[in-house]
Design an enzyme around this catalytic site. Sequence first.
Site, PDB file in Angstrom:
ATOM      1  N   ASP A   4      30.926  53.135 -26.720  1.00 61.94           N
ATOM      2  CA  ASP A   4      30.631  51.805 -27.286  1.00 61.94           C
ATOM      3  C   ASP A   4      30.357  50.785 -26.177  1.00 61.94           C
ATOM      4  OD1 ASP A   4      30.133  50.125 -29.404  1.00 61.94           O
ATOM      5  OD2 ASP A   4      32.224  49.515 -29.649  1.00 61.94           O
ATOM      6  N   LYS A  31      45.168  41.470 -28.031  1.00 62.76           N
ATOM      7  CA  LYS A  31      44.278  42.088 -29.021  1.00 62.76           C
ATOM      8  C   LYS A  31      45.151  42.574 -30.173  1.00 62.76           C
ATOM      9  CE  LYS A  31      40.786  45.787 -29.071  1.00 62.76           C
ATOM     10  NZ  LYS A  31      40.154  46.798 -28.206  1.00 62.76           N
ATOM     11  N   GLY A  88      38.119  35.376 -29.932  1.00 64.44           N
ATOM     12  CA  GLY A  88      37.059  36.069 -30.652  1.00 64.44           C
ATOM     13  C   GLY A  88      37.652  37.031 -31.660  1.00 64.44           C
ATOM     14  N   VAL A 127      41.396  38.380 -31.139  1.00 64.71           N
ATOM     15  CA  VAL A 127      41.917  38.373 -29.773  1.00 64.71           C
ATOM     16  C   VAL A 127      42.324  36.945 -29.439  1.00 64.71           C
ATOM     17  CG1 VAL A 127      41.407  38.797 -27.346  1.00 64.71           C
ATOM     18  CG2 VAL A 127      40.482  40.302 -29.086  1.00 64.71           C
TER      19      VAL A 127
END
Length: 811
Positions: free
Chosen positions: A613, A516, A495, A502
Amino acid sequence: MKIVFIFFFYFCLLQSCTCDDTIMRTHSMRDGDVIFSEGKRFAFGFFSLGVSNLRYVGIWYAQISEQTVVWVANRDSPMNDTSGVIRFSSSGNLCIYASANRTEPLWSTNVSDSILEPTLVARLSPLGNLVLLDSVTGKGYWESFDHPTDSSLPFMRLGFTRKDGLDRVLTAWKSPGDPSSGAFTYRINRTGFPQLILYKGLTPWWRTGSWTGLGWSGVPGMSRRRGSSISRSSFVNNQDEVSLTNRVTDASVLTRMMVNETGNVQRLIWVATEKRWNVFWSVPKEECDNYAHCGLNGYCDPTSSASFKINASICGREKEGFVRLKRVKIPDTSVASVDMNLTLKECKQRCLGNCSCVAYASAYHEGVGGARGCLTWHGDMLDARIYMNSGQDFYIRADREEIERWNKDGLLRKRRVIIIVISLIAAVMLLAVISFCFVRKRRKSNRERRYSTTLAPGSPFRFEEDRGREWELPLFEPNTIVTATNNFAFRNKLGEGGFGPVYKGVLENGMEIAVKRLAKNSGQGMEEFKNEVKLISKLQHRNLVRMLGCCVESEEKMLIYEYLPNKSLDCFIFDEEQRSELNWPKRMEIICGIARGILYLHQDSRLRIIHRDLKASNILLDNEMIPKIADFGMARIFGGNQIRGSTNRVVGTYGYMSPEYAMEGHFSVKSDVYSFGVLILEIITGKKNSAFHKESLNLVGQIWDLWNKGEATKIVDKLMNQEIYDESEVMKCVHIGLLCVQENASDRPDMPSVVSMFGHKANDFPPPKHPAFTSGRKPHVKNDDSTSGAYLSGENSNSVNDITLTDVHGR
């Protein structure tokens, strides 16, 4: 006994299935059916390898993640599709047919005599042995252990038995994706004095040496004298059979021996913590292991560049005798003469009295009732070698001059070895002193400087907080990550978000990781990178993602996490096909797991942390669907009694942000509570809060409207209708969700209260007040920091930290 079995037999018939580990004579198995051994260590059924469509029937380990096939029935006769069937023939043989209407089998157990017993079954034993037997009398007719492919399991015999005429041989696969018979075979050679030999075609490739009573003379480390705690070997050599059997000392250990397609014999052990097979030993592994590497009448010494040539004896010379070689794998015993009734002294006299005898050795050396048995060689010898700490004594015929020269050379060799050992010890000590000084100096340097955003290649990733406390995280080399991700191949991409892409990777030890990678044009920078490293390196909780390390070199910055195979929560709750797999108990477990993770951040960790978040894409799921909170790049640490803060740089994702944070930049533990409330409602409904659901209403507004009408049950995900669940429990969670998304932060419960609510009845809860952002409009943010800007994401945009571990292909 017979009555009990008949009841069991007909019970299986009524159930119209195979009975766990058994195929009944009247039944068949189709492609897709599997039987398991008792304890479910092994499975038997149809399988394919890699991307191939060819279908095989075999046995594999059922409880480990890496498919490991240990036996293949139709290895040279695969099926082209999934029409295959396994059933008994009229003669009682278990057969594999290409389809149900075929009469000619692709493979058969090939028992020569017809078996008429109606109680005949095929049973997969806990050892991984498929056995054809009469289930009443226990009489066996055939077993897969007698017909191995490339692998030998504990308690399986290799070798020859005269009663049935079977010679059990291991034959390698042609390639890792092709189990058909390959070039290498591993078998007991019964000529002369028996030994195991690995052949390539008909050519010897490597051999074990002879059985010494303690182990094979050419397999260091397998001798019982060395105290192997993993397995024990027993060798039988009599008029009825010549065979080898390996047994495990601990039944919980998964181990196997195999011959691979490249010509290696390996002993492997499954390491559950690392989810991989560890190679315990493997041969051949050096030049001296190769068969006949030093030619005729020579032996190989790994410590010497040249081999020592064995001289032919001239019978009758004065003071003729023998030179003793220590720690030897004695030459190929297929050409040796054997007399098990002689002692070693008698063996010497026999060889000395025979002019054709050039060498001798004991068959069984010291340790098993003393040296006994006599092996003599009467011509050219092949494949002898010397070891450092294994093997046995070997005696070569020589005259006086040769014996004197050998003794002199032996003394010189001893002196050279002593000099080499002393030199190595000195070099190691010098290297240790240099390394100690270097490490000490480096640590002192690190303590004296603060962390810089530019690191030299290979530097350890460290930083120091204002309090002077230093934190350090394991550092991965860039080449390691490049190799693990196949140079960041697109097919490995999981993604992409505001931080960057990633990737999935696999380290050399088999561990799966998620990498990441900070993109150069990312909205995040070194501060966010440092923030995430600093936070996660200090946090340990079942519901938080685990960071394994980082990689920092020049402009390249990467975070390495544990890989979670089910990716992120948004994959499931916002996808109809995936969401249908989530029944209410599983959704409730996910909600409670997220709550426990947030509670740890707010109260139970050493630091009070505001995530800022929280959203569905930042909740990852492991293979057991346990939720783990991820992405701490935007998190803030609160110290002491601090409960709130403010910022001019508003970051997050629209739909999850509390009103006081989105409008004014104020954040607190109640900001995360708001985000959690949105998550609860999304999990219950399977809908996104950021999408418009009815005219101007978003999800929270729609639920609030139905709640006031007493019709909140209408919003529950219809895909759960087929599941039996307690409606009052679901409504309790809706109630908790609405309490969490109330407009005023002071009205929202804190996380300890939220977690407590899950264990109480909703009658005890206060009624929820009007939630925030029910109109579906994006809030207008006043941002005083012109350099940073506001990072808000709507339905089709990402936050600066909007990393989502979802599949990049279209559904």
